[in-house]
Design an enzyme around this catalytic site. Structure first.
Site, PDB file in Angstrom:
ATOM      1  N   TYR A 222     -49.992 -14.456  19.977  1.00 28.75           N
ATOM      2  CA  TYR A 222     -49.713 -15.894  19.790  1.00 28.75           C
ATOM      3  C   TYR A 222     -51.003 -16.691  19.632  1.00 28.75           C
ATOM      4  O   TYR A 222     -51.076 -17.616  18.822  1.00 28.75           O
ATOM      5  CB  TYR A 222     -48.909 -16.452  20.971  1.00 28.75           C
ATOM      6  CG  TYR A 222     -47.460 -16.011  20.979  1.00 28.75           C
ATOM      7  CD1 TYR A 222     -46.570 -16.486  20.021  1.00 28.75           C
ATOM      8  CD2 TYR A 222     -46.976 -15.126  21.939  1.00 28.75           C
ATOM      9  CE1 TYR A 222     -45.237 -16.091  20.019  1.00 28.75           C
ATOM     10  CE2 TYR A 222     -45.648 -14.719  21.949  1.00 28.75           C
ATOM     11  CZ  TYR A 222     -44.786 -15.205  20.984  1.00 28.75           C
ATOM     12  OH  TYR A 222     -43.482 -14.811  20.974  1.00 28.75           O
TER      13      TYR A 222
ATOM     14  N   ARG B  89     -32.879 -30.260  32.624  1.00 26.86           N
ATOM     15  CA  ARG B  89     -34.056 -29.835  31.886  1.00 26.86           C
ATOM     16  C   ARG B  89     -35.037 -30.969  31.608  1.00 26.86           C
ATOM     17  O   ARG B  89     -36.244 -30.802  31.647  1.00 26.86           O
ATOM     18  CB  ARG B  89     -33.583 -29.163  30.593  1.00 26.86           C
ATOM     19  CG  ARG B  89     -34.547 -29.052  29.462  1.00 26.86           C
ATOM     20  CD  ARG B  89     -35.546 -27.927  29.714  1.00 26.86           C
ATOM     21  NE  ARG B  89     -36.243 -27.618  28.489  1.00 26.86           N
ATOM     22  CZ  ARG B  89     -37.200 -28.357  27.960  1.00 26.86           C
ATOM     23  NH1 ARG B  89     -37.566 -29.466  28.552  1.00 26.86           N
ATOM     24  NH2 ARG B  89     -37.786 -28.013  26.829  1.00 26.86           N
TER      25      ARG B  89
ATOM     26  N   ARG C  36     -34.176 -13.814  29.848  1.00 27.27           N
ATOM     27  CA  ARG C  36     -33.977 -15.205  29.416  1.00 27.27           C
ATOM     28  C   ARG C  36     -32.633 -15.755  29.879  1.00 27.27           C
ATOM     29  O   ARG C  36     -31.981 -16.522  29.180  1.00 27.27           O
ATOM     30  CB  ARG C  36     -34.102 -15.317  27.885  1.00 27.27           C
ATOM     31  CG  ARG C  36     -35.426 -14.790  27.328  1.00 27.27           C
ATOM     32  CD  ARG C  36     -36.610 -15.629  27.750  1.00 27.27           C
ATOM     33  NE  ARG C  36     -36.363 -17.041  27.554  1.00 27.27           N
ATOM     34  CZ  ARG C  36     -36.498 -17.663  26.400  1.00 27.27           C
ATOM     35  NH1 ARG C  36     -36.953 -17.035  25.361  1.00 27.27           N
ATOM     36  NH2 ARG C  36     -36.228 -18.945  26.291  1.00 27.27           N
TER      37      ARG C  36
ATOM     38  N   ASP D 274     -43.047 -19.513  31.445  1.00 27.47           N
ATOM     39  CA  ASP D 274     -43.195 -18.908  30.115  1.00 27.47           C
ATOM     40  C   ASP D 274     -44.440 -18.043  30.114  1.00 27.47           C
ATOM     41  O   ASP D 274     -45.364 -18.268  30.904  1.00 27.47           O
ATOM     42  CB  ASP D 274     -43.312 -19.984  29.022  1.00 27.47           C
ATOM     43  CG  ASP D 274     -43.174 -19.361  27.633  1.00 27.47           C
ATOM     44  OD1 ASP D 274     -42.034 -19.114  27.207  1.00 27.47           O
ATOM     45  OD2 ASP D 274     -44.199 -19.086  26.984  1.00 27.47           O
TER      46      ASP D 274
ATOM     47  N   ARG E  74     -31.879 -21.770  28.191  1.00 28.74           N
ATOM     48  CA  ARG E  74     -31.029 -21.389  27.063  1.00 28.74           C
ATOM     49  C   ARG E  74     -29.698 -22.141  27.050  1.00 28.74           C
ATOM     50  O   ARG E  74     -29.678 -23.335  27.055  1.00 28.74           O
ATOM     51  CB  ARG E  74     -30.813 -19.872  27.059  1.00 28.74           C
ATOM     52  CG  ARG E  74     -32.084 -19.119  26.730  1.00 28.74           C
ATOM     53  CD  ARG E  74     -32.130 -18.781  25.274  1.00 28.74           C
ATOM     54  NE  ARG E  74     -33.487 -18.721  24.782  1.00 28.74           N
ATOM     55  CZ  ARG E  74     -33.891 -17.882  23.851  1.00 28.74           C
ATOM     56  NH1 ARG E  74     -33.059 -17.000  23.336  1.00 28.74           N
ATOM     57  NH2 ARG E  74     -35.108 -17.930  23.404  1.00 28.74           N
TER      58      ARG E  74
HETATM   59  O1  1CP Z   1     -34.869 -16.554  31.791  1.00 34.76           O
HETATM   60  C1  1CP Z   1     -35.692 -17.358  31.378  1.00 34.76           C
HETATM   61  O2  1CP Z   1     -35.527 -18.106  30.406  1.00 34.76           O
HETATM   62  C2  1CP Z   1     -36.941 -17.395  32.187  1.00 34.76           C
HETATM   63  C3  1CP Z   1     -38.042 -18.081  31.597  1.00 34.76           C
HETATM   64  C4  1CP Z   1     -38.722 -17.550  30.362  1.00 34.76           C
HETATM   65  C5  1CP Z   1     -39.228 -16.274  30.103  1.00 34.76           C
HETATM   66  C6  1CP Z   1     -39.090 -15.017  30.943  1.00 34.76           C
HETATM   67  C7  1CP Z   1     -39.064 -18.372  29.261  1.00 34.76           C
HETATM   68  C8  1CP Z   1     -38.669 -19.796  29.130  1.00 34.76           C
HETATM   69  N1  1CP Z   1     -39.832 -17.645  28.409  1.00 34.76           N
HETATM   70  C9  1CP Z   1     -39.947 -16.352  28.890  1.00 34.76           C
HETATM   71  C10 1CP Z   1     -40.717 -15.229  28.355  1.00 34.76           C
HETATM   72  C11 1CP Z   1     -41.203 -15.305  26.981  1.00 34.76           C
HETATM   73  N2  1CP Z   1     -41.681 -16.375  26.279  1.00 34.76           N
HETATM   74  C12 1CP Z   1     -41.361 -14.166  26.168  1.00 34.76           C
HETATM   75  C13 1CP Z   1     -41.039 -12.770  26.614  1.00 34.76           C
HETATM   76  C14 1CP Z   1     -39.599 -12.493  26.447  1.00 34.76           C
HETATM   77  C15 1CP Z   1     -39.136 -12.381  25.013  1.00 34.76           C
HETATM   78  O3  1CP Z   1     -39.639 -11.514  24.308  1.00 34.76           O
HETATM   79  O4  1CP Z   1     -38.244 -13.172  24.649  1.00 34.76           O
HETATM   80  C16 1CP Z   1     -41.884 -14.576  24.941  1.00 34.76           C
HETATM   81  C17 1CP Z   1     -42.199 -13.698  23.746  1.00 34.76           C
HETATM   82  C18 1CP Z   1     -42.088 -15.967  25.026  1.00 34.76           C
HETATM   83  C19 1CP Z   1     -42.657 -16.850  23.991  1.00 34.76           C
HETATM   84  C20 1CP Z   1     -41.687 -17.910  23.661  1.00 34.76           C
HETATM   85  N3  1CP Z   1     -41.536 -19.041  24.408  1.00 34.76           N
HETATM   86  C21 1CP Z   1     -40.719 -17.926  22.626  1.00 34.76           C
HETATM   87  C22 1CP Z   1     -40.502 -16.809  21.609  1.00 34.76           C
HETATM   88  C23 1CP Z   1     -41.140 -17.123  20.297  1.00 34.76           C
HETATM   89  C24 1CP Z   1     -41.072 -15.960  19.313  1.00 34.76           C
HETATM   90  O5  1CP Z   1     -42.145 -15.400  18.958  1.00 34.76           O
HETATM   91  O6  1CP Z   1     -39.963 -15.600  18.892  1.00 34.76           O
HETATM   92  C25 1CP Z   1     -40.010 -19.123  22.750  1.00 34.76           C
HETATM   93  C26 1CP Z   1     -38.899 -19.625  21.864  1.00 34.76           C
HETATM   94  C27 1CP Z   1     -40.532 -19.817  23.877  1.00 34.76           C
HETATM   95  C28 1CP Z   1     -40.061 -21.099  24.450  1.00 34.76           C
HETATM   96  C29 1CP Z   1     -39.271 -20.984  25.689  1.00 34.76           C
HETATM   97  N4  1CP Z   1     -39.611 -20.208  26.786  1.00 34.76           N
HETATM   98  C30 1CP Z   1     -38.676 -20.391  27.777  1.00 34.76           C
HETATM   99  C31 1CP Z   1     -37.699 -21.319  27.299  1.00 34.76           C
HETATM  100  C32 1CP Z   1     -36.506 -21.804  28.069  1.00 34.76           C
HETATM  101  C33 1CP Z   1     -38.084 -21.666  25.987  1.00 34.76           C
HETATM  102  C34 1CP Z   1     -37.337 -22.591  25.015  1.00 34.76           C
HETATM  103  C35 1CP Z   1     -38.022 -23.872  24.847  1.00 34.76           C
HETATM  104  C36 1CP Z   1     -37.456 -25.043  25.570  1.00 34.76           C
HETATM  105  O7  1CP Z   1     -36.419 -25.001  26.261  1.00 34.76           O
HETATM  106  O8  1CP Z   1     -38.084 -26.084  25.370  1.00 34.76           O
END
Ligand code: 1CP
Length: 357
Positions: A159, A48, A35, A84, A39
């Site tokens: 999910y 973004r 991630r 994602d 972030r």
């Molecule tokens: O480095 C990066 O950010 C690359 C992009 C990336 C990746 C690799 C995103 C963007 N998501 C993910 C993987 C992801 N998404 C995982 C596997 C990694 C991990 O365990 O953290 C999981 C479980 C998700 C599901 C997800 N998407 C969550 C977690 C929810 C939970 O159960 O706790 C969240 C918060 C998201 C939203 C998301 N995904 C990515 C971003 C930048 C965001 C934030 C939302 C936004 O900016 O609007």
């Protein structure tokens, strides 16, 4: 060259990251952060936009630019595509939203056999062309290997069934135990989608892939072995290109670490509760390990961070099969300066040459 990655112009570039995935000799420990894109980076917030992350990720130019930001700022050894794990199931119309501060939310969660009809084969060129386009742009512009990724069938299923982030996974556990046939069909459909997605990313130019089974550690080891492992194994064994290293990651996987490895990983991603030496005691020295600085420690004073980084490098004991990373994703409040410092520290730690050459 085994330790290199190919860019689309056909030139082979050397990479410590690829060498470490293959447990081959290289001069310094490679590092990237789960991630790392998006972030906390101010440059991310700038480009973004206000829509959902799913919208931002579906614009290939913007997704490529966001993917490059941490490479430029931190000097990490690998880029991870800005996307994602829910993108493939979203693209086939399952009805997923990613809500800011929450995560994936499903309007009508998966409940019964009827819901299987809402899933279908993924046709990447039609359903997620932007993923391939972003990776193609990165193959030209990114100086380090690009990691493609997917959610493992279990984590994505959780999910779809829970409808929102959950750490209890009560509905998921109930479905897998009480409706074994529906579970099998669901996991098979999600496995097919995951395989298509990963192979598409590789064909588009991804140099490595990571399978995120983030919540695999939340179920009992015996249940994992019967109800989850076979599908992840099928996914990892269906990757068409054997040159592309496969990283398999989950949180809380210490009791099932050997299964995470034998599912077909070249690299096992470990969380912060699994010391590297303990992981190696279970897995042997051949397989590479990725991890495992506690993301919470990155919020502490810099001396605490330095101590933790040194400790991990020490526990690694000069093993070439180590990719430095966090034990889970970067926390939103992390100071980017701390991550830059971690990269400098890791890069200044020299690996000794192997006596056997
Ligand atoms: O480095 C990066 O950010 C690359 C992009 C990336 C990746 C690799 C995103 C963007 N998501 C993910 C993987 C992801 N998404 C995982 C596997 C990694 C991990 O365990 O953290 C999981 C479980 C998700 C599901 C997800 N998407 C969550 C977690 C929810 C939970 O159960 O706790 C969240 C918060 C998201 C939203 C998301 N995904 C990515 C971003 C930048 C965001 C934030 C939302 C936004 O900016 O609007």
């Amino acid at each position: 060259m085994e330790n290199s990655f190919l860019s689309t112009d056909g030139t082979a570039k050397k990479s410590d990251f690829i060498s470490a995935c293959r447990n081959e000799q290289h001069p310094r420990v490679p590092v990237w952060f789960m991630r790392q894109a998006g972030r906390s980076l101010p440059e991310y917030k700038k480009i973004r936009g206000t829509g959902s992350i799913l919208e931002a990720a579906s614009d290939p130019e913007r997704a490529a630019q966001i993917t490059l930001q941490p490479v430029e700022r931190y000097g990490v050894d690998a880029a991870i595509l800005f996307s994602d794990i829910m993108v493939p199931v979203h693209s086939i119309g399952f009805g997923i939203e990613i809500q800011p501060g929450i995560g994936p939310v499903v309007e009508n969660p998966f409940e019964s056999i009827e819901d299987l009809k809402r899933l279908r084969t993924l046709e990447p060129e039609i359903d997620v062309p932007y993923v391939g386009e972003a990776i193609k742009i990165l193959s030209q512009e990114c100086p380090v290997p690009v990691i493609g990724f997917a959610g493992a069938p279990f984590t994505v299923a959780s999910y779809l069934i829970e409808g929102k982030p959950s750490r209890l996974l009560e509905k998921t556990k109930a479905l897998m135990e009480q409706e074994p046939e529906i579970w099998d069909s669901l996991m098979n459909q999600l496995s097919d989608i995951t395989i298509s997605s990963l192979n598409h990313q590789i064909e588009s130019g991804a140099s490595a892939i990571q399978l995120f089974d983030s919540w695999a550690g939340l179920i009992e080891p015996e249940i994992y072995e019967q109800k989850v492992f076979p599908y992840s194994k099928r996914v990892l064994s269906s990757i068409n290109n054997s040159r592309v290293p496969k990283i398999h990651f989950g949180v809380g996987t210490q009791p099932i670490l050997h299964l995470i490895a034998v599912a077909g990983a070249d690299v096992v991603g470990i969380d912060s509760n699994t010391p590297i030496d303990a992981a190696r005691a279970k897995l042997g020295n051949e397989i590479a390990i990725q991890g495992n600085l506690d993301p919470e420690i990155c919020l502490e004073p810099i001396e605490v961070v330095e101590k933790a980084v040194s400790e991990i490098l020490k526990l690694n004991n000069n093993n070439f099969g180590h990719i430095f990373n966090l034990g889970h994703g970067v926390l939103p409040d992390t100071d980017p300066g701390v991550l830059s410092h971690v990269v400098e520290m890791v890069h200044s730690h020299k690996l000794l040459e192997r006596k056997d050459g």
